[in-house]
Design a protein around this motif. Structure first.
Motif, PDB file in Angstrom:
ATOM      1  N   GLY A   1       5.138   1.705   8.729  1.00 30.92           N
ATOM      2  CA  GLY A   1       5.304   3.098   9.159  1.00 30.92           C
ATOM      3  C   GLY A   1       6.328   3.831   8.303  1.00 30.92           C
ATOM      4  O   GLY A   1       7.196   4.525   8.818  1.00 30.92           O
ATOM      5  N   ALA A   2       6.213   3.664   6.993  1.00 28.48           N
ATOM      6  CA  ALA A   2       7.086   4.325   5.997  1.00 28.48           C
ATOM      7  C   ALA A   2       8.546   3.870   6.051  1.00 28.48           C
ATOM      8  O   ALA A   2       9.391   4.436   5.359  1.00 28.48           O
ATOM      9  CB  ALA A   2       6.989   5.849   6.101  1.00 28.48           C
TER      10      ALA A   2
ATOM     11  N   SER B   1      10.368  -2.136  -2.485  1.00 24.82           N
ATOM     12  CA  SER B   1       9.570  -2.230  -1.263  1.00 24.82           C
ATOM     13  C   SER B   1       8.198  -2.755  -1.625  1.00 24.82           C
ATOM     14  O   SER B   1       7.733  -2.596  -2.759  1.00 24.82           O
ATOM     15  CB  SER B   1       9.450  -0.859  -0.595  1.00 24.82           C
ATOM     16  OG  SER B   1       8.805   0.052  -1.458  1.00 24.82           O
ATOM     17  N   SER B   2       7.557  -3.400  -0.635  1.00 22.45           N
ATOM     18  CA  SER B   2       6.204  -3.906  -0.842  1.00 22.45           C
ATOM     19  C   SER B   2       5.339  -3.345   0.280  1.00 22.45           C
ATOM     20  O   SER B   2       5.519  -3.706   1.440  1.00 22.45           O
ATOM     21  CB  SER B   2       6.254  -5.436  -0.804  1.00 22.45           C
ATOM     22  OG  SER B   2       4.988  -5.968  -0.513  1.00 22.45           O
ATOM     23  N   GLY B   3       4.457  -2.424  -0.080  1.00 24.56           N
ATOM     24  CA  GLY B   3       3.622  -1.763   0.925  1.00 24.56           C
ATOM     25  C   GLY B   3       2.175  -1.725   0.486  1.00 24.56           C
ATOM     26  O   GLY B   3       1.826  -2.152  -0.619  1.00 24.56           O
ATOM     27  N   LEU B   4       1.368  -1.177   1.358  1.00 31.98           N
ATOM     28  CA  LEU B   4      -0.063  -1.086   1.069  1.00 31.98           C
ATOM     29  C   LEU B   4      -0.389   0.143   0.214  1.00 31.98           C
ATOM     30  O   LEU B   4      -1.324   0.121  -0.583  1.00 31.98           O
ATOM     31  CB  LEU B   4      -0.802  -0.998   2.415  1.00 31.98           C
ATOM     32  CG  LEU B   4      -2.232  -1.462   2.490  1.00 31.98           C
ATOM     33  CD1 LEU B   4      -2.406  -2.835   1.870  1.00 31.98           C
ATOM     34  CD2 LEU B   4      -2.663  -1.489   3.950  1.00 31.98           C
ATOM     35  N   SER B   5       0.408   1.206   0.380  1.00 33.27           N
ATOM     36  CA  SER B   5       0.121   2.438  -0.367  1.00 33.27           C
ATOM     37  C   SER B   5       0.328   2.208  -1.850  1.00 33.27           C
ATOM     38  O   SER B   5       1.289   1.535  -2.240  1.00 33.27           O
ATOM     39  CB  SER B   5       1.058   3.565   0.055  1.00 33.27           C
ATOM     40  OG  SER B   5       1.046   3.706   1.428  1.00 33.27           O
ATOM     41  N   PRO B   6      -0.553   2.792  -2.678  1.00 32.83           N
ATOM     42  CA  PRO B   6      -0.376   2.643  -4.121  1.00 32.83           C
ATOM     43  C   PRO B   6       0.929   3.305  -4.562  1.00 32.83           C
ATOM     44  O   PRO B   6       1.329   4.324  -3.997  1.00 32.83           O
ATOM     45  CB  PRO B   6      -1.578   3.375  -4.726  1.00 32.83           C
ATOM     46  CG  PRO B   6      -2.367   3.919  -3.596  1.00 32.83           C
ATOM     47  CD  PRO B   6      -1.705   3.584  -2.309  1.00 32.83           C
TER      48      PRO B   6
ATOM     49  N   GLY C   1       4.711   9.155  -3.535  1.00 28.93           N
ATOM     50  CA  GLY C   1       4.931   8.117  -2.517  1.00 28.93           C
ATOM     51  C   GLY C   1       6.343   7.559  -2.600  1.00 28.93           C
ATOM     52  O   GLY C   1       6.990   7.297  -1.578  1.00 28.93           O
ATOM     53  N   ARG C   2       6.818   7.403  -3.825  1.00 28.02           N
ATOM     54  CA  ARG C   2       8.180   6.880  -4.032  1.00 28.02           C
ATOM     55  C   ARG C   2       9.210   7.865  -3.450  1.00 28.02           C
ATOM     56  O   ARG C   2      10.127   7.463  -2.735  1.00 28.02           O
ATOM     57  CB  ARG C   2       8.396   6.682  -5.537  1.00 28.02           C
ATOM     58  CG  ARG C   2       9.721   6.082  -5.890  1.00 28.02           C
ATOM     59  CD  ARG C   2       9.801   5.795  -7.389  1.00 28.02           C
ATOM     60  NE  ARG C   2      11.122   5.283  -7.701  1.00 28.02           N
ATOM     61  CZ  ARG C   2      12.170   6.057  -7.943  1.00 28.02           C
ATOM     62  NH1 ARG C   2      12.048   7.366  -7.945  1.00 28.02           N
ATOM     63  NH2 ARG C   2      13.355   5.515  -8.195  1.00 28.02           N
ATOM     64  N   LYS C   3       8.986   9.149  -3.741  1.00 29.27           N
ATOM     65  CA  LYS C   3       9.913  10.175  -3.220  1.00 29.27           C
ATOM     66  C   LYS C   3       9.919  10.154  -1.698  1.00 29.27           C
ATOM     67  O   LYS C   3      10.962  10.271  -1.052  1.00 29.27           O
ATOM     68  CB  LYS C   3       9.479  11.571  -3.703  1.00 29.27           C
ATOM     69  CG  LYS C   3      10.004  11.914  -5.065  1.00 29.27           C
ATOM     70  CD  LYS C   3       9.741  13.378  -5.370  1.00 29.27           C
ATOM     71  CE  LYS C   3       9.827  13.625  -6.861  1.00 29.27           C
ATOM     72  NZ  LYS C   3       8.906  14.648  -7.340  1.00 29.27           N
ATOM     73  N   GLN C   4       8.719  10.014  -1.102  1.00 28.18           N
ATOM     74  CA  GLN C   4       8.628  10.000   0.363  1.00 28.18           C
ATOM     75  C   GLN C   4       9.370   8.805   0.955  1.00 28.18           C
ATOM     76  O   GLN C   4      10.052   8.921   1.966  1.00 28.18           O
ATOM     77  CB  GLN C   4       7.165   9.959   0.801  1.00 28.18           C
ATOM     78  CG  GLN C   4       6.525  11.341   0.813  1.00 28.18           C
ATOM     79  CD  GLN C   4       5.038  11.296   1.084  1.00 28.18           C
ATOM     80  OE1 GLN C   4       4.482  10.241   1.395  1.00 28.18           O
ATOM     81  NE2 GLN C   4       4.384  12.431   0.942  1.00 28.18           N
TER      82      GLN C   4
ATOM     83  N   GLN D   1       9.026   0.981  -6.087  1.00 27.95           N
ATOM     84  CA  GLN D   1       7.957   0.913  -5.071  1.00 27.95           C
ATOM     85  C   GLN D   1       6.852  -0.011  -5.592  1.00 27.95           C
ATOM     86  O   GLN D   1       6.207   0.285  -6.604  1.00 27.95           O
ATOM     87  CB  GLN D   1       7.390   2.318  -4.824  1.00 27.95           C
ATOM     88  CG  GLN D   1       6.339   2.350  -3.728  1.00 27.95           C
ATOM     89  CD  GLN D   1       5.495   3.629  -3.757  1.00 27.95           C
ATOM     90  OE1 GLN D   1       5.537   4.399  -4.722  1.00 27.95           O
ATOM     91  NE2 GLN D   1       4.725   3.831  -2.711  1.00 27.95           N
ATOM     92  N   LEU D   2       6.642  -1.121  -4.913  1.00 26.33           N
ATOM     93  CA  LEU D   2       5.597  -2.078  -5.311  1.00 26.33           C
ATOM     94  C   LEU D   2       4.503  -2.091  -4.255  1.00 26.33           C
ATOM     95  O   LEU D   2       4.752  -1.788  -3.088  1.00 26.33           O
ATOM     96  CB  LEU D   2       6.171  -3.493  -5.444  1.00 26.33           C
ATOM     97  CG  LEU D   2       6.915  -3.860  -6.736  1.00 26.33           C
ATOM     98  CD1 LEU D   2       8.207  -3.082  -6.891  1.00 26.33           C
ATOM     99  CD2 LEU D   2       7.212  -5.349  -6.757  1.00 26.33           C
TER     100      LEU D   2
END
Ligand SMILES: Cc1cc2nc3c(=O)[nH]c(=O)nc-3n(C[C@H](O)[C@H](O)[C@H](O)COP(=O)(O)O)c2cc1C
Length: 180
Positions: free
Chosen positions: A54-55, A79-84, A89-92, A108-109
């Protein structure tokens, strides 16, 4: 330079990143629950990796609770998330985790996802997120479709280029410390 890699992982992808980076730079490795402030003086560089829910980067707050003790250290976070990974996305993630309050390098990974292997609580949370998005007209239907697809198909986005980048940065910082 002495380096410590600390990680918080639910299903193993963040742990794998942490292990690979630790191996490449000969760092010590600790799960977050074993990370105590008293070990911080033993290191020049401390890296934290956490999975995203959840971000939120899981474990980051507990890690940063010891930030004052890391004065003068090089601190990296991934970080390791599902979003590309993307600039937006990195800024968020920086914003939703208030990372810009800290002097850290952030990467962001993309991790991995296997719904069937998740603990029940995480499966329920994942299902709830999809339901919430389905009832939100603002959500891009493509995003929902992607989440439904990954729910049914295990996927691994191991990001070798980012791993290499983090290793290169740690090595560069090490060289800088050695020549200071
Ligand atoms: C309940 C739940 C919520 C998630 N929320 C996000 C999210 O907001 N953003 C994201 O990029 N990935 C999200 N993910 C995907 C995980 O961050 C991803 O699978 C990660 O690689 C897991 O790391 P691990 O294998 O170290 O536990 C979520 C996964 C679960 C189970």
């Amino acid at each position: 330079m002495r380096t410590l890699i600390v990680y918080e992982s639910q299903s193993g992808s963040t742990k794998k990143y942490a292990e690979d980076i630790a191996k490449a730079v000969s760092a010590d490795l600790l799960p977050l629950k074993k990370f105590k402030a008293k070990v911080i003086p033993d290191y020049d560089c401390i890296v934290f990796g956490g999975w995203v829910r959840g971000a939120q980067i899981m474990g980051l707050n507990d890690f940063l609770a010891k930030y004052d003790a890391m004065e003068g250290k090089d601190v990296l976070v991934f970080s390791s998330g599902l979003s590309p990974a993307s600039e937006e996305g990195r800024k968020q993630l920086i914003s939703s985790n208030i990372l810009d309050l800290y002097h850290v390098r952030y990467y962001q990974l993309q991790g991995s996802f296997d719904y069937a292997k998740l603990p029940l609580k995480s499966r329920l949370m994942f299902d709830f997120s999809i339901k919430r998005m389905q009832s939100d007209p603002e959500t891009d239907p493509l995003v929902i479709q992607q989440l439904v697809t990954v729910k049914n198909t295990p996927i691994n986005f191991y990001d070798q280029a980012k791993v290499d980048r983090i290793i290169a940065v740690i090595n560069k910082l090490s060289l800088e410390r050695a020549t200071k």
